[in-house]
Design a protein around this motif. Structure first.
Motif: not given
Length: 876
Positions: A856-860
């Motif tokens: 459950n990842n975000r690349r920001i």
């Protein structure tokens, strides 16, 4: 005819027209009688040949002693203004702005062009003629050169948060594939970006020796054409000054939390070669921003972290650039400006982090097996000619813009996902082959789905863009009841993209083991090779425009402005696959395709001045965004079934026409307290039709179509006050309500959705106090300054998914310093409370699935952490 030939012909034609101008403007004998200052300024403009900018209401009722005799333009103007309470400020191309003496700012002899007024007195060129900000009946946010220095603005990010109604994403100094900031104004995604006279793609250029930045709100199609449906950002650098030698040097050292030492140095020299006739201005700069994001290599397709191989602070940014301006005034009626700019932007690794990596390591970290370096080289050349033709002025601007960009992108996890997707479809693929008689009945897949394939892969993008621009316009002289501008515009942009990438061993990993009765186990490859992409893309965009705008003063209070632009655009492109690949197993190169569009963008504006310090206005205008098309020959064969649902066969050209916007705006500008208080307020309503919106397919690609309608409305307020000696207070606020009113259930836009990058609320406030320190040193002053910016939550795209949310942000900057006539030193803290907001979101991969798989990842891309530093500048 070749665009270079057209541009050269137009430029030469303007030179010939300029040389044909009568030499009456060369007179140095002045005969200006005493009496009305307004009439005297008009006479001075005619006799000197210099454009004179003033507010008619300001000078009405003021008298002058006049001026008679032989003198230079500056001497004559000084004598004319003596005892009137007004002074002159130097502008572009020899123009002068007449302002009240108490406002401050340099006189005509003061060559510091960046001391560009304050509040409503900033000189802008929003209507392609020089006017004070308070005289333009439209919503504009402007920052003078002094403003940019006061806030320590280095690039786009530093002033964007201070503009009501402006939403954006930022990829840093060097965006992948040459991509600059994505800018929305009042929720509208099509925003123009100018450097001086030249439209270029949005770029995060370094701000050094800048005269001003103008942000124009609402459609600007009448005077600026395509890519300005939402508004326009205009950066105006200082040009060479023919009157005085200037030198300036500046250095900054700082340290960023989670990172290391940053430095920034720049220098400027302005040298008159022939006084009042020829000058050269050269600016050079170099900066290095240390990284604050670590790279943690992946060990498998499920996001395993190799914590023993962490590489710290990889997102280092390096920028260097040169800018030169050569100004020649061979006669008093002709100005020639030659400007050149080159900037090299380099990032050693893309500056985003994975949230799940930070959860594990406690630091900003990104999970990628390889680095993703980027290098962008931007060059801009411009020749601007301005000629006084007696009853009107002629301006010709010829420009060449070039962008060379090379970037590397990791494709390891995408390849892993794609191999798993293909092998999961193995049974259905084999069944279809059996039904077609290509495999014997009863054939089955015996190999399992390959979800654990892991092989380091990447692709590179080599981009080359060239843009030729030519504009010619004629403008009336200021001072009469009728003011007008007419012109023509031509632009040709060509872009070549070379994409190449591969994932070693992908073909072997995507090979099925099939049990074929009567034959036995046989290998059945689903991929032809390991190449992800090997494609050459060529595109060309042309725009032709004829525009005009006229303002008429019916009385001293009422002014009506009407304008319009006839435009024609053409977009063409061709794709060439240099070899087969994972997505294109059989090379099919399609012929060049194109689409054309044309139309008319009108504007009407009515302004009313009940007194000299108040303006009310109402405006209606139309904006447009150029169309294009999607060539589905680039799509994978896996998309064929979904395309068929739209009645499209793979290889079809899907056209996209212009979408249009009607904008309605009303506003007020006024000053009080003897011009110590400036207020600018506006309300607006936008009606948007034929939206260019994305249809995203599950096979991993999408195409744009015209579908749906939308509306937006809001209000903006800006206040600048100087309530006491040395104290300046500022406030800017905006409210924005956006909504999709009609949509297509198959599109990403849905009825009721808000626009992306459109925060409902935003505020910016600042306070600065300057005080004398005569007890320490003669002419020495100190100052204290604080800035606060807030933007409400919004989304990065129209999907409204949890991974698309852009949370609100609060940023506080502080600055204190010492100022003398020749030097300035300041201590500063940017992002004082270490706000961890989001500037861009890389979470969704090409197939719309969060990466890495199973997380459950975000690349920001985060807001730059707290940075503390010192800045020192010296000038002569």
């Amino acid at each position: 005819m070749n665009i270079r030939t057209i541009a050269a012909a137009l430029s030469v034609g303007t030179c010939i027209a300029a040389l044909a101008v009568p030499a009456h403007a060369q007179t140095t004998n002045y005969d200006i009688p005493q009496g009305s200052l307004k009439a005297a300024l008009d006479a001075y403009g005619r006799q000197s040949g210099r454009p004179v900018i003033y507010r008619a209401d300001d000078v009405r009722g003021v008298n002058t002693r006049g001026y008679r005799g032989t003198a230079s333009p500056d001497q004559a103007l000084e004598g004319l203004l003596a005892g009137t309470g007004f002074t002159a400020r130097a502008g572009d191309a020899g123009s002068v702005a007449i302002v009240r003496a108490e406002v401050g700012g340099p006189s005509a002899e003061d060559s510091s062009a960046d001391e560009n007024g304050a509040g409503g007195e900033i000189v802008v060129t929003a209507r392609k003629r020089e006017e004070t900000l308070s005289d333009v009946p439209a919503a504009i946010t402007a920052f003078s050169g002094r403003d940019l220095e006061d806030i320590g603005a280095d690039d786009f990010d530093d002033y964007a948060l201070r503009v009501p109604g402006l939403g954006f994403t930022s990829l840093g100094a060097a965006g992948p594939r040459g991509i600059g900031p994505q800018i929305n104004i009042r929720g509208l995604p099509d925003t123009g970006y100018y450097i001086g006279e030249t439209p270029i793609p949005p770029s995060n250029l370094k701000l050094v020796d800048i005269n001003r930045v103008e942000v124009l709100k609402g459609p600007q199609g009448t005077l600026y054409g395509t890519s300005s449906m939402g508004g326009l950002v205009k950066i105006v650098p200082n040009v060479a000054n023919v009157r005085q030698l200037e030198m300036r040097g500046e250095g900054t050292l700082s340290s960023t939390k989670h990172g290391g030492l940053n430095y920034d140095v720049n220098a400027m020299i302005n040298a008159p070669i022939i006084e009042d006739r020829l000058a050269l201005r050269i600016v050079g700069y170099k900066l290095r921003k240390d990284g604050f994001i670590d790279r943690v290599p992946a060990t498998d397709a499920f996001g395993g972290l190799d914590l023993g191989a962490i590489e710290e602070d990889v997102n280092v940014e390096k920028v260097w650039g040169l800018r030169a301006s050569l100004v020649a005034r061979p006669t008093d009626w002709l100005d020639i400006e030659l400007n050149a700019l080159h900037e090299n932007q380099k990032s050693e690794d893309v500056g985003f982090y994975d949230t799940f990596v930070r959860d594990v390591t406690g630091n900003f970290g990104r999970l990628l097996p390889i680095k993703e370096p980027v290098e962008n080289k931007i060059s801009l050349y411009n020749l601007t000619l301005r000629a006084d033709a007696g009853i009107f002025d002629i301006t010709s601007a010829t420009s060449l813009y070039k962008l060379d960009s090379y970037s590397v992108e990791d494709r390891t996890l995408l390849g892993n996902f794609y191999v798993g997707l293909l092998t999961a479809q193995g049974p259905s693929i084999v069944s279809s082959l059996v039904a077609a008689g290509l495999l014997p009945p009863g054939s089955t897949v015996v190999s399992p789905v390959n979800n654990s394939f892991f092989s380091v892969g990447s692709n590179s993008t080599d981009l080359d863009t060239k843009r030729w621009i030519q504009e010619i316009r004629l403008s009336s002289k200021a001072g009469g009841r009728l003011n007008w501008t007419i012109g023509g515009f031509f632009q040709d942009t060509s872009t070549t993209n070379l994409f190449f990438g591969e994932i070693p061993n992908a073909a072997a990993a995507a090979t099925l083991s099939v049990n074929a009765p009567g034959i036995g186990l046989i290998p059945f490859p689903l991929l032809v090779n390991d190449i992800v992409i090997n494609r050459l893309s060529d595109s060309d965009t042309r725009e032709l425009g004829l525009f005009g705008e006229a303002s008429y003063d019916f009385t001293d209070q009422f002014t009506l402005t009407l304008g319009g632009r006839l435009y024609k655009t053409k977009f063409a492109s061709v794709l060439t696959d240099l070899s087969s690949s994972i997505f294109v197993p059989t090379v099919q190169n399609f012929p060049r395709a194109s689409v054309s569009d044309s139309g008319f963008a009108p504007k009407a504006n009515l302004s009313f001045r009940p007194d000299e310090d108040t303006m009310l206005y109402a405006q209606v205008s139309k904006g447009f965004r150029a169309g294009s098309f999607t060539n589905t020959s680039a799509f994978s064969p896996l998309c064929s079934a979904e395309l068929a649902q739209f009645g499209i066969t793979r290889g079809d050209i899907v056209p996209l026409k212009s979408d249009t916007l009607w904008s309605y705006e009303g506003g007020a500008k006024f000053s009080r307290m003897n011009r110590r208080l400036f207020v600018d307020a506006a309300v607006f309503y936008n009606d948007w039709s034929d939206l260019q919106q994305l249809f995203l397919l599950s096979c991993g690609v999408g195409f744009n179509v015209n579908a749906g309608k939308a509306r937006s409305y809001g209000a903006e307020l800006s206040i600048e006050a100087r309530p006491a000696e040395g104290l300046t207070l500022g406030f800017a606020g905006g409210y924005l309500n956006t909504r999709i009113t009609e949509g297509d259930p198959r599109a990403t836009l849905q009825v009721g959705d808000s626009f992306n990058l459109s925060p409902k609320w935003m505020f910016a406030a600042n306070g600065e106090y300057r005080f004398p320190l005569d007890g320490i040193g003669e002419g020495l002053n100190g100052y204290l300054r604080a800035d606060y910016q807030y933007q409400g939550r919004t989304t990065f795209d129209f999907q409204n998914a949890p991974t698309s949310q852009k949370p609100s942000l609060d940023v506080v900057n502080a600055r204190m310093g010492l100022v003398s006539d020749r030097w300035e030193a300041a201590l500063f803290v940017d992002n004082l409370f270490n706000e961890e907001s989001i500037l861009a979101d890389f979470t969704l991969s090409a197939v719309g699935t969060p990466v890495p798989i199973g997380t459950n990842n975000r690349r920001i891309r985060p807001f730059t952490p707290r940075t503390i530093g010192i800045n020192v500048s010296v000038k002569y």
